[in-house]
Design a protein around this motif. Sequence first.
Motif, PDB file in Angstrom:
ATOM      1  N   LEU A 269      22.482  26.060  38.016  1.00  0.00           N
ATOM      2  CA  LEU A 269      22.526  27.417  37.491  1.00  0.00           C
ATOM      3  C   LEU A 269      23.964  27.788  37.143  1.00  0.00           C
ATOM      4  O   LEU A 269      24.898  27.425  37.862  1.00  0.00           O
ATOM      5  CB  LEU A 269      21.984  28.403  38.532  1.00  0.00           C
ATOM      6  N   VAL A 270      24.138  28.480  36.032  1.00  0.00           N
ATOM      7  CA  VAL A 270      25.468  28.952  35.618  1.00  0.00           C
ATOM      8  C   VAL A 270      25.562  30.417  36.022  1.00  0.00           C
ATOM      9  O   VAL A 270      24.900  31.279  35.429  1.00  0.00           O
ATOM     10  CB  VAL A 270      25.670  28.779  34.100  1.00  0.00           C
ATOM     11  N   PRO A 271      26.352  30.756  37.025  1.00  0.00           N
ATOM     12  CA  PRO A 271      26.311  32.106  37.612  1.00  0.00           C
ATOM     13  C   PRO A 271      26.937  33.195  36.749  1.00  0.00           C
ATOM     14  O   PRO A 271      26.475  34.332  36.761  1.00  0.00           O
ATOM     15  CB  PRO A 271      27.077  31.935  38.925  1.00  0.00           C
ATOM     16  N   GLU A 272      28.011  32.860  36.005  1.00  0.00           N
ATOM     17  CA  GLU A 272      28.702  33.908  35.257  1.00  0.00           C
ATOM     18  C   GLU A 272      29.404  33.313  34.035  1.00  0.00           C
ATOM     19  O   GLU A 272      29.666  32.114  33.975  1.00  0.00           O
ATOM     20  CB  GLU A 272      29.730  34.611  36.145  1.00  0.00           C
ATOM     21  N   ALA A 273      29.670  34.193  33.062  1.00  0.00           N
ATOM     22  CA  ALA A 273      30.374  33.778  31.852  1.00  0.00           C
ATOM     23  C   ALA A 273      31.842  34.165  31.969  1.00  0.00           C
ATOM     24  O   ALA A 273      32.185  35.349  32.049  1.00  0.00           O
ATOM     25  CB  ALA A 273      29.743  34.437  30.622  1.00  0.00           C
ATOM     26  N   VAL A 274      32.697  33.150  32.004  1.00  0.00           N
ATOM     27  CA  VAL A 274      34.137  33.375  32.114  1.00  0.00           C
ATOM     28  C   VAL A 274      34.820  33.081  30.788  1.00  0.00           C
ATOM     29  O   VAL A 274      35.726  33.812  30.365  1.00  0.00           O
ATOM     30  CB  VAL A 274      34.733  32.483  33.227  1.00  0.00           C
ATOM     31  N   LEU A 275      34.384  32.016  30.123  1.00  0.00           N
ATOM     32  CA  LEU A 275      34.990  31.607  28.861  1.00  0.00           C
ATOM     33  C   LEU A 275      34.439  32.408  27.686  1.00  0.00           C
ATOM     34  O   LEU A 275      33.302  32.891  27.725  1.00  0.00           O
ATOM     35  CB  LEU A 275      34.736  30.116  28.618  1.00  0.00           C
ATOM     36  N   SER A 276      35.228  32.510  26.630  1.00  0.00           N
ATOM     37  CA  SER A 276      34.773  33.144  25.397  1.00  0.00           C
ATOM     38  C   SER A 276      34.065  32.095  24.541  1.00  0.00           C
ATOM     39  O   SER A 276      34.129  30.893  24.804  1.00  0.00           O
ATOM     40  CB  SER A 276      35.963  33.714  24.622  1.00  0.00           C
ATOM     41  N   MET A 277      33.393  32.542  23.482  1.00  0.00           N
ATOM     42  CA  MET A 277      32.711  31.623  22.580  1.00  0.00           C
ATOM     43  C   MET A 277      33.726  30.724  21.876  1.00  0.00           C
ATOM     44  O   MET A 277      33.450  29.546  21.632  1.00  0.00           O
ATOM     45  CB  MET A 277      31.898  32.396  21.553  1.00  0.00           C
ATOM     46  N   GLU A 278      34.898  31.257  21.543  1.00  0.00           N
ATOM     47  CA  GLU A 278      35.928  30.450  20.888  1.00  0.00           C
ATOM     48  C   GLU A 278      36.410  29.322  21.796  1.00  0.00           C
ATOM     49  O   GLU A 278      36.586  28.178  21.362  1.00  0.00           O
ATOM     50  CB  GLU A 278      37.112  31.336  20.474  1.00  0.00           C
ATOM     51  N   GLU A 279      36.618  29.650  23.064  1.00  0.00           N
ATOM     52  CA  GLU A 279      37.050  28.621  24.014  1.00  0.00           C
ATOM     53  C   GLU A 279      35.957  27.569  24.211  1.00  0.00           C
ATOM     54  O   GLU A 279      36.230  26.374  24.300  1.00  0.00           O
ATOM     55  CB  GLU A 279      37.398  29.280  25.352  1.00  0.00           C
ATOM     56  N   ALA A 280      34.693  28.021  24.265  1.00  0.00           N
ATOM     57  CA  ALA A 280      33.581  27.084  24.435  1.00  0.00           C
ATOM     58  C   ALA A 280      33.451  26.173  23.222  1.00  0.00           C
ATOM     59  O   ALA A 280      33.168  24.978  23.360  1.00  0.00           O
ATOM     60  CB  ALA A 280      32.284  27.858  24.656  1.00  0.00           C
ATOM     61  N   GLN A 281      33.694  26.720  22.025  1.00  0.00           N
ATOM     62  CA  GLN A 281      33.602  25.899  20.812  1.00  0.00           C
ATOM     63  C   GLN A 281      34.671  24.806  20.818  1.00  0.00           C
ATOM     64  O   GLN A 281      34.401  23.659  20.440  1.00  0.00           O
ATOM     65  CB  GLN A 281      33.756  26.782  19.569  1.00  0.00           C
TER      66      GLN A 281
END
Length: 420
Positions: A269-281
């Motif tokens: 399970l991924v508990p929270e979103a820390v990174l932005s979409m740009e960083e994930a890309q």
Amino acid sequence: MKRKLKILLASYVSVLVIALALYAWAGQWGLGWYRRTAEESASLAYEETVRAVQTLSAVLAQSPYATDSDMCDRICCEAYASAAAAESALSTLPFSTWELEQLSSFLNTAGDYSHSLCGQGQAFTERQKRELRQLSDAAGDFSGTLLELRQNLEDRELQMDSREKRLRNVGEETGPLLSGELKRYEGGFTPVELRYDGAYGAAEEKKGGGLLTEEEMLAAAAAFAGLQEEELSLDYQAEDGEGRRCYRAEDLWISVGRGGVESCIRSRLVPEAVLSMEEAQKKAERFLKARGYEDLHLLEQSQSACLALFSYVREQDGALCPEDPLRLSIALDDGSLYSFDATEYDPEPIQVTWNVEEEEAREALPASLSEASCARMILRSPGGKPIPCYVFSARDEDGRAVEISVSAESGKQFRIRVGA
């Protein structure tokens, strides 16, 4: 006073009993009406199946005698409609038809093959005539069996199946059932396999060269996950003739085919979103590049809960391949790969020929869309054949989005899509 109360109570009870009796009678009458309606619907569905298969056979039997393209198109359209009607009617019979996969597959193949020949602008070739005659003979044999079974139904030698008895667990019907006879016939039915560019065309035999051994599949899975081979264990091996193997390392599963890694997924399970979409890309593209995926173009992206979803396509000869996507998702808590899907991705160069220039392709557009924007793409036919296309996008006079794809091989329209 007590006597009056007893009389009044008895009267109420009598009225209640009469009301319940009337209600039960009405319910029983309604159940009988529904049962008769279901039986009539089943009979009509079977009659429609018989007529549609008979028509399919009769129409296809005309193919050897057609000499012009218009008559060929007419035969194909009628055959496609008859096959679709037969498949639809067969699916409404009061029993599960999933076991009749051979008969269903035959109807789908007959309709799809006929549809693939529509609009070819010429008469049937000798090969196409032979194949259509083959379909006609099979449909004729099928319709003959359906007629025989219909006669058996009329003579009470055969019973129509009943969904009511199965759903209510009332008990088995007495005597042979239609479903059983159809299943018995299907057991001896020879499937018709045709090689053509369509959804039901027989697949080309896979080349034997370049396929991974089991040792190489394990090595590919380990390299993809960045692990040592001993850290992976074989979870299962698919018995599908493809030799696909699935390896596991803690919460990670990796599926490897004979051509390489096809997919992987994590179960955490991924508990929270820390990174932005740009960083994930950036992390997604770094991951792909490290594994040899080059010349990729981001087609679409989205966020679902704490996952960043990306879809990439390859670029070749200045054209995108949107129907061969590579999909992956990145966990937005630590930037690790969460899932990967390359089952539709084709890493090999696609062999296509661009015979037509963009300006010539524009001549295939209606005058109202002559100023449409253009993009080069390599699309897929229903049978998976790559088609180089100029894809023109515009809005019509009513404001609807219109997309017209023109083949760069023939200069003819390949696909039209109309949106909102």
